[in-house]
Design an enzyme around this catalytic site. Structure first.
Site, short mmCIF file in Angstrom:
data_model
loop_
_atom_site.label_atom_id
_atom_site.label_comp_id
_atom_site.label_asym_id
_atom_site.label_seq_id
_atom_site.Cartn_x
_atom_site.Cartn_y
_atom_site.Cartn_z
N SER A 1 0.83 -1.21 0.00
CA SER A 1 0.00 0.00 0.00
C SER A 1 0.87 1.26 0.00
CB SER A 1 -0.92 0.01 1.22
OG SER A 1 -1.59 1.25 1.25
N GLY B 1 -9.65 3.55 6.49
CA GLY B 1 -9.39 4.96 6.79
C GLY B 1 -7.94 5.26 7.12
N ASP C 1 -6.98 -6.70 3.24
CA ASP C 1 -6.38 -5.38 3.44
C ASP C 1 -6.52 -4.94 4.90
OD1 ASP C 1 -5.44 -2.82 3.14
OD2 ASP C 1 -7.10 -2.14 1.85
N MET D 1 -11.88 -6.34 4.15
CA MET D 1 -11.20 -5.38 5.02
C MET D 1 -11.00 -6.02 6.39
SD MET D 1 -10.54 -2.82 3.18
CE MET D 1 -9.73 -1.94 4.52
N MET E 1 -12.28 4.37 -1.33
CA MET E 1 -13.06 4.56 -0.10
C MET E 1 -13.76 5.91 -0.23
SD MET E 1 -10.15 3.03 2.39
CE MET E 1 -8.93 3.10 1.09
N ASP F 1 -4.80 3.66 -2.13
CA ASP F 1 -5.96 3.93 -1.28
C ASP F 1 -6.47 5.35 -1.49
OD1 ASP F 1 -6.25 1.52 0.39
OD2 ASP F 1 -4.21 2.00 1.04
N HIS G 1 -0.94 -1.10 -4.40
CA HIS G 1 -2.26 -0.82 -3.82
C HIS G 1 -2.39 0.67 -3.55
CE1 HIS G 1 -5.94 -2.01 -1.66
NE2 HIS G 1 -5.62 -1.09 -0.77
N MET H 1 -9.23 8.04 -0.45
CA MET H 1 -10.18 8.31 0.65
C MET H 1 -10.74 9.71 0.51
SD MET H 1 -7.88 6.91 3.78
CE MET H 1 -7.06 5.32 3.71
N HIS I 1 -8.14 1.11 -4.57
CA HIS I 1 -9.16 0.84 -3.56
C HIS I 1 -9.88 2.16 -3.25
CE1 HIS I 1 -9.79 -0.34 0.98
NE2 HIS I 1 -10.93 -0.23 0.33
N GLY J 1 -3.74 3.55 7.80
CA GLY J 1 -2.78 2.46 7.85
C GLY J 1 -2.39 2.18 9.29
N GLY J 2 -1.72 1.07 9.53
CA GLY J 2 -1.15 0.80 10.84
C GLY J 2 -2.12 0.38 11.93
C1 DX5 Z 1 -6.85 1.19 5.15
C2 DX5 Z 1 -6.29 0.98 3.78
C3 DX5 Z 1 -5.16 0.05 3.72
C4 DX5 Z 1 -3.93 0.48 4.48
C5 DX5 Z 1 -3.32 -0.78 5.05
O1 DX5 Z 1 -8.02 1.90 5.05
O2 DX5 Z 1 -7.29 0.47 2.92
O3 DX5 Z 1 -4.81 -0.31 2.39
O4 DX5 Z 1 -2.97 1.16 3.71
O5 DX5 Z 1 -2.32 -0.44 5.92
P1 DX5 Z 1 -1.68 -1.47 6.94
O6 DX5 Z 1 -1.09 -2.59 6.10
O7 DX5 Z 1 -0.66 -0.64 7.63
O8 DX5 Z 1 -2.78 -1.97 7.83
ZN ZN Z 2 -6.68 -0.37 0.91
#
Ligand code: DX5
Ligand code: ZN
Length: 214
Positions: free
Chosen positions: A6, A140, A173, A135, A66, A33, A31, A35, A64, A142-143
């Site tokens: 990502s 929303g 994800d 999911m 969102m 993201d 990937h 948002m 992806h 990462g981490g």
């Molecule tokens: C979260 C995103 C993910 C995110 C994953 O809303 O869709 O793609 O980047 O991050 P990690 O791998 O850190 O959970």
């Molecule tokens: Zn994602």
């Protein structure tokens, strides 16, 4: 295993460097993201950033969305370089039409399910899908911490895909690392997204290679 790092976790001040690093790694897809601050409580990036990433890698762009009203932007995402376009089940009242429009635009079509959205809701559309994104965190950020109930969802989805003779790829994800990745692989996952686990590691390319072996 298909690995889709990502880009959300990259250093945006060095997006060219990080995209080139991923391009030279064993990653299969990138990937991306997107948002909107409405469907999810965070805003990430839009078309100019996708175009910048596309300039530095020709790997499959796994986008992806969102965002609310994804239908409005399908052609723009195609123009920005998306190869796979995944919309959230929760944002699409006319999902069948949305999936048709994505394919008509020349992209692979995916549907993402939030942690509370059951797999069986895809029963009538699974044959039309190229990908389902489970999911394993609330979208929303990462981490976040992996939600373990996602493993049972992957098993249910694998069963549904088999029953309906669908070709859809199972992608996961959120909170993916070597431990959760192993459990997901056993459950039937075919593609893993990993953000913080890759970018926070000392050697992101070696981390991608390790995930790839799962
Ligand atoms: C979260 C995103 C993910 C995110 C994953 O809303 O869709 O793609 O980047 O991050 P990690 O791998 O850190 O959970
Ligand atoms: Zn994602």
């Amino acid at each position: 295993m298909i690995i889709s790092p990502s880009v959300l976790s990259c250093d945006f001040g060095n997006i060219q460097r990080d995209t080139e690093m991923l391009h030279q790694s064993e990653a299969d897809w990138l990937h991306i993201d997107v948002m909107d601050g409405v469907f999810v409580p965070n805003i990430s990036f839009g078309f100019p950033v996708l175009e910048a990433i596309r300039k530095h890698s020709n790997k499959v762009m796994d986008v992806h969305l969102m965002i609310q009203n994804p239908d409005k932007y399908i052609l723009d995402f195609k123009k920005s370089g998306a190869d796979i376009l995944t919309v959230h089940y929760e944002t699409c009242p006319h999902l069948h039409r949305t999936i048709g429009a994505i394919k008509e635009a020349g992209m692979k079509a995916g549907v993402a399910l939030n942690p509370h959205t059951p797999v069986h809701l895809l029963e009538e559309i699974i044959q039309d899908l190229d990908l389902v994104l489970i999911m394993s965190v609330n979208p929303g950020f990462g981490g976040q911490k992996f939600i373990h109930a996602s493993i049972a969802k992957v098993e249910k989805l694998a069963k549904l895909i088999k029953e309906k003779n669908s070709h859809a790829i199972i992608e996961i994800d959120g909170g993916v690392n070597l431990e959760t990745g192993e459990l997901l692989a056993e459950a039937g996952a075919q593609a893993l997204v990993a953000g913080s686990f890759v970018f926070n590691s000392a050697d992101p390319q070696a981390t991608i290679s390790a995930l790839k072996k799962l």
